[in-house]
Design a protein around this motif. Structure first.
Motif, PDB file in Angstrom:
ATOM      1  N   GLU A  41       0.850  -1.190   0.000  1.00 17.97           N
ATOM      2  CA  GLU A  41       0.000   0.000   0.000  1.00 17.97           C
ATOM      3  C   GLU A  41       0.886   1.241   0.000  1.00 17.97           C
ATOM      4  O   GLU A  41       1.050   1.906   1.014  1.00 17.97           O
ATOM      5  N   THR A  42       1.434   1.545  -1.152  1.00 15.69           N
ATOM      6  CA  THR A  42       2.363   2.669  -1.257  1.00 15.69           C
ATOM      7  C   THR A  42       1.866   3.799  -2.139  1.00 15.69           C
ATOM      8  O   THR A  42       2.310   4.925  -1.997  1.00 15.69           O
ATOM      9  N   HIS A  43       0.962   3.505  -3.063  1.00 15.06           N
ATOM     10  CA  HIS A  43       0.481   4.501  -4.026  1.00 15.06           C
ATOM     11  C   HIS A  43      -1.057   4.456  -4.064  1.00 15.06           C
ATOM     12  O   HIS A  43      -1.628   3.406  -4.362  1.00 15.06           O
ATOM     13  N   PHE A  44      -1.689   5.588  -3.788  1.00 17.52           N
ATOM     14  CA  PHE A  44      -3.154   5.635  -3.791  1.00 17.52           C
ATOM     15  C   PHE A  44      -3.671   6.814  -4.600  1.00 17.52           C
ATOM     16  O   PHE A  44      -3.000   7.839  -4.742  1.00 17.52           O
ATOM     17  N   ARG A  45      -4.877   6.651  -5.094  1.00 17.15           N
ATOM     18  CA  ARG A  45      -5.633   7.722  -5.739  1.00 17.15           C
ATOM     19  C   ARG A  45      -6.917   7.888  -4.945  1.00 17.15           C
ATOM     20  O   ARG A  45      -7.628   6.908  -4.692  1.00 17.15           O
ATOM     21  N   GLU A  72      -0.162   8.941   7.571  1.00 20.09           N
ATOM     22  CA  GLU A  72       0.014   7.856   6.607  1.00 20.09           C
ATOM     23  C   GLU A  72       1.192   8.153   5.677  1.00 20.09           C
ATOM     24  O   GLU A  72       1.969   7.244   5.341  1.00 20.09           O
ATOM     25  N   LEU A  73       1.325   9.403   5.275  1.00 16.72           N
ATOM     26  CA  LEU A  73       2.444   9.787   4.403  1.00 16.72           C
ATOM     27  C   LEU A  73       3.778   9.610   5.129  1.00 16.72           C
ATOM     28  O   LEU A  73       4.761   9.169   4.532  1.00 16.72           O
ATOM     29  N   LYS A  74       3.807   9.905   6.400  1.00 16.62           N
ATOM     30  CA  LYS A  74       5.031   9.739   7.190  1.00 16.62           C
ATOM     31  C   LYS A  74       5.331   8.272   7.472  1.00 16.62           C
ATOM     32  O   LYS A  74       6.475   7.897   7.720  1.00 16.62           O
ATOM     33  N   ALA A  75       4.297   7.428   7.434  1.00 21.56           N
ATOM     34  CA  ALA A  75       4.447   6.017   7.779  1.00 21.56           C
ATOM     35  C   ALA A  75       4.719   5.117   6.568  1.00 21.56           C
ATOM     36  O   ALA A  75       4.725   3.899   6.713  1.00 21.56           O
ATOM     37  N   GLY A  76       4.930   5.690   5.393  1.00 23.40           N
ATOM     38  CA  GLY A  76       5.281   4.844   4.257  1.00 23.40           C
ATOM     39  C   GLY A  76       4.433   5.011   3.013  1.00 23.40           C
ATOM     40  O   GLY A  76       4.765   4.437   1.978  1.00 23.40           O
ATOM     41  N   LEU A  77       3.351   5.756   3.098  1.00 19.33           N
ATOM     42  CA  LEU A  77       2.578   6.050   1.895  1.00 19.33           C
ATOM     43  C   LEU A  77       3.439   6.933   1.012  1.00 19.33           C
ATOM     44  O   LEU A  77       3.826   8.032   1.402  1.00 19.33           O
TER      45      LEU A  77
END
Length: 93
Positions: A41-45, A72-77
């Protein structure tokens, strides 16, 4: 809780959307880096339509979503594409 579930829950609670779709696009980025196979779960729209966005500029909408999802962005997104609209606005989705 998965990252996708967390995103969906936070967006629903913060913006009360009339339409919401969170798409995991990680598989589309396989091979972009040698060590990335497209799983996870690294790339989302995010496609979201909510009355809360009425009167907001596109940049303000993006900032509101990014601020909400900062953990979420700081945790790996790694990547987040945002398509935000107010009810009645034209969308391509």
């Amino acid at each position: 809780m998965s990252i996708q579930s967390s995103i969906e829950t936070k967006l629903t609670e913060a913006f009360a959307p009339v339409r919401l779709k969170v798409l995991n696009e990680s598989h589309l980025h396989a091979g972009h880096q040698e060590s990335f196979d497209g799983t996870g779960e690294t790339h989302f729209r995010v496609r979201i339509e909510a009355p809360a966005f009425a009167g907001m500029s596109r940049i303000a909408r993006h900032r509101a979503v990014n601020d909400l999802l900062a953990p979420e962005l700081k945790a790996g997104l790694h990547a987040l594409a945002i398509e935000a609209a107010a009810p009645g606005e034209a969308t391509r989705w």
